[in-house]
Design an enzyme around this catalytic site. Structure first.
Site, PDB file in Angstrom:
ATOM      1  N   ASN A  91      -2.588  -7.179   5.294  1.00 24.61           N
ATOM      2  CA  ASN A  91      -1.608  -6.107   5.478  1.00 24.61           C
ATOM      3  C   ASN A  91      -2.388  -4.857   5.855  1.00 24.61           C
ATOM      4  O   ASN A  91      -3.035  -4.245   5.017  1.00 24.61           O
ATOM      5  CB  ASN A  91      -0.825  -5.900   4.171  1.00 24.61           C
ATOM      6  CG  ASN A  91       0.109  -4.695   4.252  1.00 24.61           C
ATOM      7  OD1 ASN A  91       0.295  -4.127   5.328  1.00 24.61           O
ATOM      8  ND2 ASN A  91       0.677  -4.307   3.123  1.00 24.61           N
ATOM      9  N   TRP A  92      -2.302  -4.505   7.135  1.00 26.82           N
ATOM     10  CA  TRP A  92      -3.105  -3.370   7.627  1.00 26.82           C
ATOM     11  C   TRP A  92      -2.456  -2.022   7.333  1.00 26.82           C
ATOM     12  O   TRP A  92      -3.041  -0.982   7.650  1.00 26.82           O
ATOM     13  CB  TRP A  92      -3.369  -3.522   9.128  1.00 26.82           C
ATOM     14  CG  TRP A  92      -4.376  -4.593   9.445  1.00 26.82           C
ATOM     15  CD1 TRP A  92      -5.224  -5.217   8.556  1.00 26.82           C
ATOM     16  CD2 TRP A  92      -4.661  -5.158  10.730  1.00 26.82           C
ATOM     17  NE1 TRP A  92      -6.009  -6.134   9.212  1.00 26.82           N
ATOM     18  CE2 TRP A  92      -5.690  -6.121  10.545  1.00 26.82           C
ATOM     19  CE3 TRP A  92      -4.156  -4.953  12.009  1.00 26.82           C
ATOM     20  CZ2 TRP A  92      -6.214  -6.867  11.608  1.00 26.82           C
ATOM     21  CZ3 TRP A  92      -4.675  -5.696  13.065  1.00 26.82           C
ATOM     22  CH2 TRP A  92      -5.695  -6.636  12.863  1.00 26.82           C
ATOM     23  N   LYS A  93      -1.242  -2.043   6.806  1.00 28.22           N
ATOM     24  CA  LYS A  93      -0.565  -0.786   6.471  1.00 28.22           C
ATOM     25  C   LYS A  93      -0.602   0.161   7.682  1.00 28.22           C
ATOM     26  O   LYS A  93      -0.492  -0.300   8.806  1.00 28.22           O
ATOM     27  CB  LYS A  93      -1.186  -0.179   5.207  1.00 28.22           C
ATOM     28  CG  LYS A  93      -1.235  -1.224   4.081  1.00 28.22           C
ATOM     29  CD  LYS A  93      -1.557  -0.676   2.734  1.00 28.22           C
ATOM     30  CE  LYS A  93      -1.538  -1.815   1.702  1.00 28.22           C
ATOM     31  NZ  LYS A  93      -1.742  -1.374   0.323  1.00 28.22           N
ATOM     32  N   HIS A 117       7.589  -4.461   0.227  1.00 28.13           N
ATOM     33  CA  HIS A 117       6.275  -4.037  -0.283  1.00 28.13           C
ATOM     34  C   HIS A 117       6.452  -2.839  -1.216  1.00 28.13           C
ATOM     35  O   HIS A 117       7.333  -1.999  -0.994  1.00 28.13           O
ATOM     36  CB  HIS A 117       5.351  -3.683   0.887  1.00 28.13           C
ATOM     37  CG  HIS A 117       3.939  -3.477   0.454  1.00 28.13           C
ATOM     38  ND1 HIS A 117       3.516  -2.299  -0.114  1.00 28.13           N
ATOM     39  CD2 HIS A 117       2.875  -4.308   0.447  1.00 28.13           C
ATOM     40  CE1 HIS A 117       2.229  -2.421  -0.427  1.00 28.13           C
ATOM     41  NE2 HIS A 117       1.821  -3.621  -0.099  1.00 28.13           N
ATOM     42  N   GLU A 172       4.962  -0.160  -1.479  1.00 30.26           N
ATOM     43  CA  GLU A 172       4.915   1.154  -0.821  1.00 30.26           C
ATOM     44  C   GLU A 172       6.253   1.475  -0.146  1.00 30.26           C
ATOM     45  O   GLU A 172       6.646   2.637  -0.058  1.00 30.26           O
ATOM     46  CB  GLU A 172       3.739   1.186   0.170  1.00 30.26           C
ATOM     47  CG  GLU A 172       2.413   1.293  -0.575  1.00 30.26           C
ATOM     48  CD  GLU A 172       1.233   0.616   0.113  1.00 30.26           C
ATOM     49  OE1 GLU A 172       1.317   0.307   1.308  1.00 30.26           O
ATOM     50  OE2 GLU A 172       0.225   0.376  -0.594  1.00 30.26           O
ATOM     51  N   GLU A 203       2.351  -8.527  -6.376  1.00 27.28           N
ATOM     52  CA  GLU A 203       1.428  -7.408  -6.212  1.00 27.28           C
ATOM     53  C   GLU A 203       1.666  -6.391  -7.328  1.00 27.28           C
ATOM     54  O   GLU A 203       2.561  -5.539  -7.212  1.00 27.28           O
ATOM     55  CB  GLU A 203       1.651  -6.740  -4.852  1.00 27.28           C
ATOM     56  CG  GLU A 203       1.393  -7.652  -3.672  1.00 27.28           C
ATOM     57  CD  GLU A 203       0.958  -6.877  -2.440  1.00 27.28           C
ATOM     58  OE1 GLU A 203      -0.141  -7.154  -1.941  1.00 27.28           O
ATOM     59  OE2 GLU A 203       1.685  -5.991  -1.997  1.00 27.28           O
ATOM     60  N   GLY A 211      -4.809  -0.830  -4.032  1.00 30.31           N
ATOM     61  CA  GLY A 211      -5.610   0.283  -3.531  1.00 30.31           C
ATOM     62  C   GLY A 211      -6.362   1.040  -4.610  1.00 30.31           C
ATOM     63  O   GLY A 211      -6.873   2.135  -4.371  1.00 30.31           O
ATOM     64  N   SER A 228      -6.139  -5.223  -4.562  1.00 33.66           N
ATOM     65  CA  SER A 228      -7.597  -5.108  -4.604  1.00 33.66           C
ATOM     66  C   SER A 228      -8.324  -6.451  -4.507  1.00 33.66           C
ATOM     67  O   SER A 228      -9.357  -6.655  -5.158  1.00 33.66           O
ATOM     68  CB  SER A 228      -8.041  -4.337  -5.853  1.00 33.66           C
ATOM     69  OG  SER A 228      -7.527  -3.013  -5.826  1.00 33.66           O
ATOM     70  N   GLY A 230      -5.025  -5.741   1.427  1.00 36.41           N
ATOM     71  CA  GLY A 230      -4.935  -4.454   2.096  1.00 36.41           C
ATOM     72  C   GLY A 230      -6.301  -4.000   2.578  1.00 36.41           C
ATOM     73  O   GLY A 230      -6.803  -4.459   3.612  1.00 36.41           O
ATOM     74  N   GLY A 231      -6.918  -3.117   1.826  1.00 41.05           N
ATOM     75  CA  GLY A 231      -8.176  -2.477   2.237  1.00 41.05           C
ATOM     76  C   GLY A 231      -9.247  -3.432   2.754  1.00 41.05           C
ATOM     77  O   GLY A 231      -9.858  -3.177   3.804  1.00 41.05           O
TER      78      GLY A 231
HETATM   79  P1  13P Z   1      -5.248  -3.452  -1.470  1.00 41.71           P
HETATM   80  O1  13P Z   1      -5.850  -4.808  -1.163  1.00 41.71           O
HETATM   81  O2  13P Z   1      -5.815  -2.349  -0.632  1.00 41.71           O
HETATM   82  O3  13P Z   1      -5.261  -3.180  -2.946  1.00 41.71           O
HETATM   83  O4  13P Z   1      -3.702  -3.543  -1.036  1.00 41.71           O
HETATM   84  C1  13P Z   1      -2.941  -4.605  -1.486  1.00 41.71           C
HETATM   85  C2  13P Z   1      -1.657  -4.597  -0.769  1.00 41.71           C
HETATM   86  O5  13P Z   1      -0.834  -3.708  -0.948  1.00 41.71           O
HETATM   87  C3  13P Z   1      -1.387  -5.674   0.189  1.00 41.71           C
HETATM   88  O6  13P Z   1      -0.066  -5.672   0.593  1.00 41.71           O
END
Ligand code: 13P
Length: 250
Positions: free
Chosen positions: A10-12, A96, A98, A168, A174, A214, A235-236
């Site tokens: 997930n590149w956000k 998600h 967010e 999640e 994050g 994470s 994510g990251g």
């Molecule tokens: P991180 O891996 O950056 O914690 O993000 C997780 C995420 O929200 C994937 O959708």
């Protein structure tokens, strides 16, 4: 029943089309011939068409991070199921944290989006998870059940055969704080039991439940080695080809 793991990026709100293309060019050689798991990329909407083209023939999946529930209409800034499919994408994230946190997405909206995705044959990855204060108050199971029931209202077992759930925990996203494999497994078992209640044990056994929060190359083996954890939503650590490839090769 063995479930094929899905490792998803997930590149956000990161990467322009040029940056997304550079990622794919570097990433594909690193995972060439990898058939153990499914691999998916969820770029921003402006990079989606570029990514779909770039991964063609590689087996890598491309999807959207968010999709509107309406067929079309006056919804400025939104993307429809037909638009997603027209560029050749096949999957979408739904709900998600967010989206829930910053864009007021409720369980009811998540439910509507899920109905639309399934109607259009789009594979939905429905994200659920508890906040830190909910975990600390001992409410994790209750939160997961409420989110799951809300998301799945009116969904039949027959329609749900492509459903993917991503667990999640919001406090792990994050933050560098990862759920331990034991914590993730416990949550996944709660989710799977409720899936069995709602959709029947056959669907519950076949549904992949991913862990997100994470995930990094350093913790991927311990998490993904668990039978209850059917993949990761990253994510990251998915933003760099080498670290995402290392997670794929857990
Ligand atoms: P991180 O891996 O950056 O914690 O993000 C997780 C995420 O929200 C994937 O959708």
């Amino acid at each position: 029943m063995s479930r094929k793991a899905l490792i998803a990026a997930n590149w956000k709100m990161y990467k322009t089309p040029a940056e997304a293309l550079a990622f794919v060019d570097a990433f594909l050689p690193l995972i060439a011939g990898h058939t153990r798991d499914e691999i998916a990329l969820f770029p921003s909407v402006t990079s989606l068409a570029t990514v779909v083209k770039a991964v063609e023939g590689s087996g890598v999946i491309a999807g959207l991070q968010n999709m509107h529930f309406a067929e079309d209409g006056a919804y400025t800034g939104e993307t429809s199921a037909a638009m997603l499919k027209a560029v050749g994408a096949t999957h979408t994230l739904i709900g998600h944290s967010e989206r829930r946190q910053y864009f007021n997405e409720t369980d009811e909206i998540v439910n509507k989006k899920l109905h639309t995705a399934l109607k259009h044959g789009i594979v939905p990855v429905v994200c659920i998870g508890e906040l830190l204060h909910e975990r600390e108050a001992g409410h994790t199971a209750q939160v997961l059940l409420t989110q799951l029931k809300g998301a799945l209202a009116g969904i039949s077992a027959a329609a749900a055969h492509t459903l993917v759930i991503a667990y999640e925990p919001v406090w792990a996203i994050g933050t560098g704080k990862t759920a331990t494999p034991e914590m993730a497994v416990e949550a996944h078992m709660i989710i799977r039991a409720e899936l069995a209640n709602i959709l029947g044990s056959h669907v519950a056994k076949a549904t992949r439940i991913l862990y997100g929060g994470s995930v990094k190359p350093e913790n991927a083996t311990a998490l993904l080695g668990e039978e209850e954890i059917d993949g990761a939503l990253v994510g990251g650590a998915s933003l760099k080809p080498d670290s995402f490839a290392a997670i794929v090769h857990y």
